[in-house]
Enzyme design. Sequence first.
Site, PDB file in Angstrom:
ATOM      1  N   ASP A 278      34.768  36.606  31.231  1.00 30.76           N
ATOM      2  CA  ASP A 278      34.164  36.892  32.539  1.00 30.76           C
ATOM      3  C   ASP A 278      34.200  35.485  33.276  1.00 30.76           C
ATOM      4  OD1 ASP A 278      32.938  38.895  33.894  1.00 30.76           O
ATOM      5  OD2 ASP A 278      30.953  38.161  33.591  1.00 30.76           O
TER       6      ASP A 278
ATOM      7  N   GLU B  75      25.966  31.115  38.739  1.00 32.72           N
ATOM      8  CA  GLU B  75      26.635  31.584  37.485  1.00 32.72           C
ATOM      9  C   GLU B  75      27.716  30.983  37.093  1.00 32.72           C
ATOM     10  OE1 GLU B  75      26.862  35.956  39.055  1.00 32.72           O
ATOM     11  OE2 GLU B  75      28.837  36.193  37.767  1.00 32.72           O
TER      12      GLU B  75
ATOM     13  N   GLU C   1      28.913  43.776  42.116  1.00 32.92           N
ATOM     14  CA  GLU C   1      27.728  43.293  41.728  1.00 32.92           C
ATOM     15  C   GLU C   1      26.743  44.258  40.954  1.00 32.92           C
ATOM     16  OE1 GLU C   1      28.075  40.258  41.463  1.00 32.92           O
ATOM     17  OE2 GLU C   1      27.488  39.191  43.557  1.00 32.92           O
TER      18      GLU C   1
ATOM     19  N   GLU D 201      36.152  47.854  36.236  1.00 30.19           N
ATOM     20  CA  GLU D 201      34.928  47.342  35.383  1.00 30.19           C
ATOM     21  C   GLU D 201      35.058  48.108  33.963  1.00 30.19           C
ATOM     22  OE1 GLU D 201      32.364  45.031  35.957  1.00 30.19           O
ATOM     23  OE2 GLU D 201      33.132  44.633  38.120  1.00 30.19           O
TER      24      GLU D 201
END
Length: 221
Positions: free
Chosen positions: A48, A88, A140, A210
Amino acid sequence: MEEKTTMIETWLKKHRLVYVGATRHPFIRSIRDGNVDLSFFKAWLGQDYIFVRAFVPFVASVLTKVWKGSDDNDTEVILGGMAALNDEVGWFKKEASKWGVQLSNIVPQKANQEYCRFLESLMCLEVEYAVAIVAFWAIEAVYQESFAHCLEDGSKTPPELQETCQRWGNEGFRQYCNSLRKIADRQLEKASDDVITNAEATFLRILEHEVDFWNMSHGGT
Ligand SMILES: Cc1ncc(CN)c(N)n1
């Protein structure tokens, strides 16, 4: 007065199964049920981090598109998202060192490469703002809904993963996703049929990417 059904509401109903597949994936369920394999979690963390680095230029490209349409409110929301991404990236570095994950050694796996390539294709100038903002919202929103699920009453999320779930599952992030969704819906209201068709296809592609990303983190490739 009755509220009008928005385009995104319609899509969420129409594609419910795919959406649930992306937001209630077995990897997320394993975090929520407290039986996540920590080697999978570490694999997700490294992959990620690579994804987020590719996500930054994508968000910058959305900012360029909104700037051309010069909407101040949209610019502020997206700029806020950019600032959140800066945090992040810092969080991933801190978290990786906590878990002993060497970020410099991570090789992007196939699903990650394909997702990053798709993001890159959305950065083209020819891609309409409405399509790009739908993609941004969907990316998101999947994390927001997934990680919020791990914080709901009755979840057995391990204490050492609570902070990760809070990062995307917190109320502020939920509101930010709602702002993105409103911006996307407003753009879709004035979009042509072609652009709407394109945006819906992009929404579905994001959900599929995803799911593939979670599958990869859950022991797949
Ligand atoms: C794969 C993926 N999707 C979404 C997010 C949330 N920014 C993320 N960090 N990684």
